[in-house]
Design an enzyme around this catalytic site. Sequence first.
Site, PDB file in Angstrom:
ATOM      1  N   HIS A 144      -7.879  -1.186  -3.839  1.00  0.00           N
ATOM      2  CA  HIS A 144      -7.131  -0.208  -4.718  1.00  0.00           C
ATOM      3  C   HIS A 144      -8.261   0.708  -5.265  1.00  0.00           C
ATOM      4  O   HIS A 144      -8.325   1.101  -6.217  1.00  0.00           O
ATOM      5  CB  HIS A 144      -6.438  -0.672  -5.779  1.00  0.00           C
ATOM      6  CG  HIS A 144      -5.096  -1.480  -5.464  1.00  0.00           C
ATOM      7  ND1 HIS A 144      -4.086  -0.752  -5.109  1.00  0.00           N
ATOM      8  CD2 HIS A 144      -4.781  -2.753  -5.033  1.00  0.00           C
ATOM      9  CE1 HIS A 144      -2.968  -1.668  -4.580  1.00  0.00           C
ATOM     10  NE2 HIS A 144      -3.599  -2.761  -4.527  1.00  0.00           N
ATOM     11  N   ASN A 190       3.198  -2.282  -6.771  1.00  0.00           N
ATOM     12  CA  ASN A 190       3.077  -1.464  -5.608  1.00  0.00           C
ATOM     13  C   ASN A 190       4.220  -0.499  -5.353  1.00  0.00           C
ATOM     14  O   ASN A 190       5.186  -0.715  -6.262  1.00  0.00           O
ATOM     15  CB  ASN A 190       2.969  -2.557  -4.556  1.00  0.00           C
ATOM     16  CG  ASN A 190       1.330  -2.965  -4.169  1.00  0.00           C
ATOM     17  OD1 ASN A 190       0.361  -2.295  -4.619  1.00  0.00           O
ATOM     18  ND2 ASN A 190       1.271  -3.994  -3.587  1.00  0.00           N
TER      19      ASN A 190
END
Length: 500
Positions: A56, A128
Amino acid sequence: MSKKNTGMTSSFGAPWPDDNTSLTAGRGGPVLMQDVALLEKLAHFDRERIPERVVHAKGAGAFGHFTATADVSKYSCADFLQKGKKTPVLARFSTVAGERGSADAERDPRGFAVKFYTEEGNYDLVGNNTPVFFIRDAMKFPDFIHSQKRRTADNLRSNNDMWDFWSLTPESLHQIMVLMSDRGVPASFRHMNGYGSHTFMWYNAKKEYFWVKYHFKTDQGIENLTWAQAEEVMAKDRDHATRDLYTSIANGLYPSWTVQVQIMTPEQARDFPYDPFDVTKVWPHGLVPVQEIGKMVLDRAPDNYFQQIEQAAFNPSAFVPGIAASPDKMLQGRLFSYHDTHLHRLGPNYHLIPVNQPKNGAARNYQRDGFHDTSAAGAGPNFWPNSQGGPAPQPVIEPPVPYAGDADRHVQAVADIDYKQPAVMYNKVMGDYEREQLVTNVSNHMNGGVDQRIKERSLVMFWKMEPDCAKRIAQLVGVDIGKVEKLAALSFEELVKATA
Ligand code: NDP
């Protein structure tokens, strides 16, 4: 009386006379070591970069608020969830595998992390845009991520490695289906849903507990990019989703999400047809309906990306009273790993960086010192127990959970259910267009350098899910479907040997 200095200064507050010219011995002479201004400037520049997040790394974020709209007091005593309460939030969206400069339109799950600055401390929900995940045990996480990131030998990313890992880990099929569906490349961060993905615990003031899943449904509507559109966008603008988030907020188009939860009692969980803590599975809406609990609106872009977004540290173990962990094995690993990665990336006092500080007052405990300690510890005692007026522990009402069993590595072998939910998605949730997109995206991806034996092994997963899907992909990737059918009849161990 102090004179207010508004001009340029060194980092230590002294006037800075010239920011463009080095100090030299004569017009053409060498630069002098005593040019402390140059030394300070270069030394700071040399240290501008910090380790990027291992996953990420590329992201964008914005501030806003969450408003609780339903009475959930019988499920959770968390103060910020009580009806009518408005809580400041920071949301960060990201891709997973790319580096800090990678393109926003990559086919990749999107991180959807929210920090709630509640009056009882920070609560971080680190999810997510997909309701499930590739693996269900954190022991596999470094391997999974390695297969997604750059190879040891040549520093290249490899679709071959991705399908090698996935096909040897068939529990990943459900998430592969989402990734390779049209939702695999959201048109922007505003046009996607967010999911807590894991199961969490909520508990009420009577110490009764429930299992919970979160869903953030975009009020902008789902919009995605096809394979071709994503390539076009990446060629023109590697930061399109970051730009979209900032521009929308600057133009007063504040993105919002309707927040829903699914709630299950411990009794329902015990009798559930499969492990309700397995993050590769959803809870079907028909079995566990969603209920709306609030709204999240983002209305303020950061004014310093590094300070407010790069240094933002989301941590699934940041809970507040009324919310706790579940036995989800993937969540259990993340409870350690996120805090640990921030300690590495930002240092032991990362909680003191303004964006990470709780807004209900400074942290009060006996953790001391470390790099950049700017805490409010002052001269107080640095041990507990003490009788010198230091903060005392506060009672926490978290309910006891009756976990029991042998301490062992309980292997969770691939089972029919691992194919069943993806099959429902393929046959019932997707229409003709979505199925076409899935087949195209999988084929394009596999045709990006995947070995024949790994294509065959991967197609066995799709065959077990739905032969029609496997047949359509096989045609486009040059695999003999008869061979896939034969391989599908083998046990998993035999399949691994046959495709070694
Ligand atoms: P439902 O018909 O009630 O729900 C289907 C869900 O699928 C909707 O939430 C929809 O989201 C979502 N969806 C539609 N297209 C895609 C896609 N391409 N990628 C990911 N999600 C998509 O059925 P069930 O609850 O019984 O679930 C059936 C299947 O749907 C599951 O096996 C799972 O694969 C998938 N799914 C289920 C979710 C859940 O929490 N139950 C969540 C997401 C997916 P939207 O409402 O935004 O259109």
